[in-house]
Scaffold this motif. Structure first.
Motif, PDB file in Angstrom:
ATOM      1  N   ALA A 174      43.922  -9.218 -26.260  1.00  0.00           N
ATOM      2  CA  ALA A 174      45.549  -9.150 -27.037  1.00  0.00           C
ATOM      3  C   ALA A 174      44.903 -10.667 -27.486  1.00  0.00           C
ATOM      4  CB  ALA A 174      46.708  -8.977 -26.559  1.00  0.00           C
ATOM      5  N   VAL A 175      44.298 -11.386 -27.118  1.00  0.00           N
ATOM      6  CA  VAL A 175      43.708 -12.486 -27.620  1.00  0.00           C
ATOM      7  C   VAL A 175      42.687 -12.866 -28.808  1.00  0.00           C
ATOM      8  CG1 VAL A 175      43.099 -14.928 -27.280  1.00  0.00           C
ATOM      9  CG2 VAL A 175      45.061 -13.655 -25.652  1.00  0.00           C
ATOM     10  N   ARG A 176      41.338 -12.043 -28.516  1.00  0.00           N
ATOM     11  CA  ARG A 176      40.268 -11.981 -29.302  1.00  0.00           C
ATOM     12  C   ARG A 176      40.738 -10.795 -30.409  1.00  0.00           C
ATOM     13  NH1 ARG A 176      36.349 -13.174 -23.799  1.00  0.00           N
ATOM     14  NH2 ARG A 176      37.469 -15.228 -23.904  1.00  0.00           N
ATOM     15  N   LEU A 210      41.270   1.135 -32.262  1.00  0.00           N
ATOM     16  CA  LEU A 210      42.075   1.833 -31.000  1.00  0.00           C
ATOM     17  C   LEU A 210      43.670   2.935 -31.730  1.00  0.00           C
ATOM     18  CD1 LEU A 210      42.688  -1.623 -29.345  1.00  0.00           C
ATOM     19  CD2 LEU A 210      42.196   0.024 -28.726  1.00  0.00           C
ATOM     20  N   ARG A 211      43.537   2.616 -33.082  1.00  0.00           N
ATOM     21  CA  ARG A 211      44.156   3.328 -34.171  1.00  0.00           C
ATOM     22  C   ARG A 211      43.435   5.243 -34.054  1.00  0.00           C
ATOM     23  NH1 ARG A 211      45.850  -1.528 -37.201  1.00  0.00           N
ATOM     24  NH2 ARG A 211      44.587  -0.664 -38.683  1.00  0.00           N
ATOM     25  N   ALA A 271      38.008  -2.813 -24.045  1.00  0.00           N
ATOM     26  CA  ALA A 271      36.832  -3.558 -23.207  1.00  0.00           C
ATOM     27  C   ALA A 271      36.062  -4.027 -24.379  1.00  0.00           C
ATOM     28  CB  ALA A 271      35.949  -2.970 -22.751  1.00  0.00           C
ATOM     29  N   VAL A 272      35.486  -3.243 -25.505  1.00  0.00           N
ATOM     30  CA  VAL A 272      34.469  -4.291 -26.652  1.00  0.00           C
ATOM     31  C   VAL A 272      35.594  -5.431 -27.110  1.00  0.00           C
ATOM     32  CG1 VAL A 272      33.871  -4.170 -29.054  1.00  0.00           C
ATOM     33  CG2 VAL A 272      33.884  -2.032 -26.831  1.00  0.00           C
ATOM     34  N   ALA A 273      37.006  -5.298 -27.516  1.00  0.00           N
ATOM     35  CA  ALA A 273      38.253  -5.684 -28.276  1.00  0.00           C
ATOM     36  C   ALA A 273      37.932  -6.964 -26.678  1.00  0.00           C
ATOM     37  CB  ALA A 273      39.189  -5.515 -27.951  1.00  0.00           C
ATOM     38  N   GLY A 332      36.244  -8.564 -26.567  1.00  0.00           N
ATOM     39  CA  GLY A 332      35.453 -10.199 -26.607  1.00  0.00           C
ATOM     40  C   GLY A 332      34.631 -10.382 -25.296  1.00  0.00           C
ATOM     41  N   ASN A 333      33.942  -9.402 -24.633  1.00  0.00           N
ATOM     42  CA  ASN A 333      33.310 -10.241 -23.568  1.00  0.00           C
ATOM     43  C   ASN A 333      32.154  -8.888 -22.830  1.00  0.00           C
ATOM     44  OD1 ASN A 333      32.637 -10.397 -19.890  1.00  0.00           O
ATOM     45  ND2 ASN A 333      33.977 -11.499 -20.395  1.00  0.00           N
ATOM     46  N   GLY A 334      31.096  -9.084 -23.823  1.00  0.00           N
ATOM     47  CA  GLY A 334      29.938  -8.313 -23.384  1.00  0.00           C
ATOM     48  C   GLY A 334      29.498  -7.632 -21.813  1.00  0.00           C
ATOM     49  N   LYS A 335      29.978  -8.539 -21.055  1.00  0.00           N
ATOM     50  CA  LYS A 335      29.564  -8.062 -19.387  1.00  0.00           C
ATOM     51  C   LYS A 335      30.979  -7.201 -18.841  1.00  0.00           C
ATOM     52  CE  LYS A 335      26.701 -10.316 -18.906  1.00  0.00           C
ATOM     53  NZ  LYS A 335      24.892  -9.857 -19.276  1.00  0.00           N
ATOM     54  N   VAL A 336      32.299  -7.285 -20.002  1.00  0.00           N
ATOM     55  CA  VAL A 336      33.394  -6.472 -18.963  1.00  0.00           C
ATOM     56  C   VAL A 336      32.878  -5.174 -20.376  1.00  0.00           C
ATOM     57  CG1 VAL A 336      35.888  -5.519 -20.254  1.00  0.00           C
ATOM     58  CG2 VAL A 336      34.942  -8.378 -19.140  1.00  0.00           C
ATOM     59  N   ALA A 337      32.706  -4.776 -21.431  1.00  0.00           N
ATOM     60  CA  ALA A 337      32.411  -3.937 -22.328  1.00  0.00           C
ATOM     61  C   ALA A 337      31.030  -2.831 -21.110  1.00  0.00           C
ATOM     62  CB  ALA A 337      31.835  -4.723 -24.253  1.00  0.00           C
TER      63      ALA A 337
END
Length: 261
Positions: free
Chosen positions: A134-136, A145-146, A174-176, A178-183
């Motif tokens: 939501a922030v990034r 996403l749409r 997860a990509v949105a 902005g954290n590559g490890k999360v993605a």
């Protein structure tokens, strides 16, 4: 006793002669069992850091399985960073074999306890991931996403019941973030989730198409919170969706879900 001293070449068949301590017969997930046995050998020091593993044919003979099974098992150990290949020299135990990658075995996903734990893990990962998104998020993230939200609706009564689009939507969140490890971790989890999401979707469809629309609506709530940039609302929408999904699978009870909401 050293591994090579226990080797007795034998064809991969039931009743074939071999070492009773090493042979594992012909059950499903042979490669999983070979991986587990080799990991135990490494953890107990039978193969120390830097040691060369026996050759593929030697391992196949030792375990009484095909070379294809050994190849798959060694490939998984490489992926986990437990062993490394050296061109022309063979396969060697990593210098830090116990610092291996996290892994959930496919067979575990069918277990009710493991599935519950996976959903609890998703709560830890995806709720905060949605807040970061939501922030990034970028405009390109919102477009993606749409797209998957629309695909979920378009394919909801198709062959895969919109499951593929559902999984891709979560990967896009997860990509949105902005954290590559999360993605990366979400990508790993998505490989395991198809079966459980399909079961949940089938359970929902049995109640009628309107209930499927409600599930898609849960994803819509996540999208709108991310679009408006509200981290709190995005976390809340993702948490609600995952708890409802777990309830649809029967792995988290309604009372506990209410306490966790």
């Amino acid at each position: 006793m050293a591994l090579k001293e226990r080797m007795h070449p034998a064809p991969e068949s039931e009743g074939a002669a071999g070492d009773g301590n090493r042979r594992i017969g012909r059950p499903l997930q042979l490669a999983d069992r070979v991986v587990a046995a080799l990991q135990e050998d490494i953890e107990k020091g039978r193969f120390e850091a830097g040691a060369r593993l026996p050759t593929e044919p030697e391992l196949a003979a030792s375990f009484g399985v095909s070379r294809t099974v050994i190849r798959e098992a060694v490939s998984r150990l490489k992926a986990d960073g437990i062993v490394v290949s050296r061109q022309g020299a063979g396969v060697f135990v990593s210098d830090a074999p116990l610092q291996r990658s996290f892994r959930i075995r496919d067979a575990e996903v069918g277990s009710g306890v493991a599935l519950r734990e996976i959903f609890e893990l998703r709560l830890c990962l995806e709720v905060e991931g949605a807040g970061l998104a939501a922030v990034r998020r970028s405009e390109a993230d919102l477009v993606l996403l749409r797209h998957w939200l629309q695909e979920m609706d378009r394919t909801k009564l198709g062959q895969d019941l919109g499951v593929g689009a559902d999984i891709e939507f979560h990967r896009a969140v997860a990509v949105a973030s902005g954290n590559g490890k999360v993605a990366d971790f979400q990508r790993y989890l998505s490989l395991l989730l198809h079966q459980s999401v399909t079961i949940a979707r089938n359970n929902t469809l049995q109640k009628g198409p309107a209930h499927v629309d409600s599930v898609i609506g849960e994803h819509g709530d996540i999208y709108r919170a991310i679009e408006t940039g509200s981290a709190a609302n995005a976390r809340s929408a993702m948490r609600r969706h995952l708890l409802l999904a777990a309830a649809r699978l029967g792995v988290i009870g309604e009372e506990e879900a209410a306490l966790l909401a």
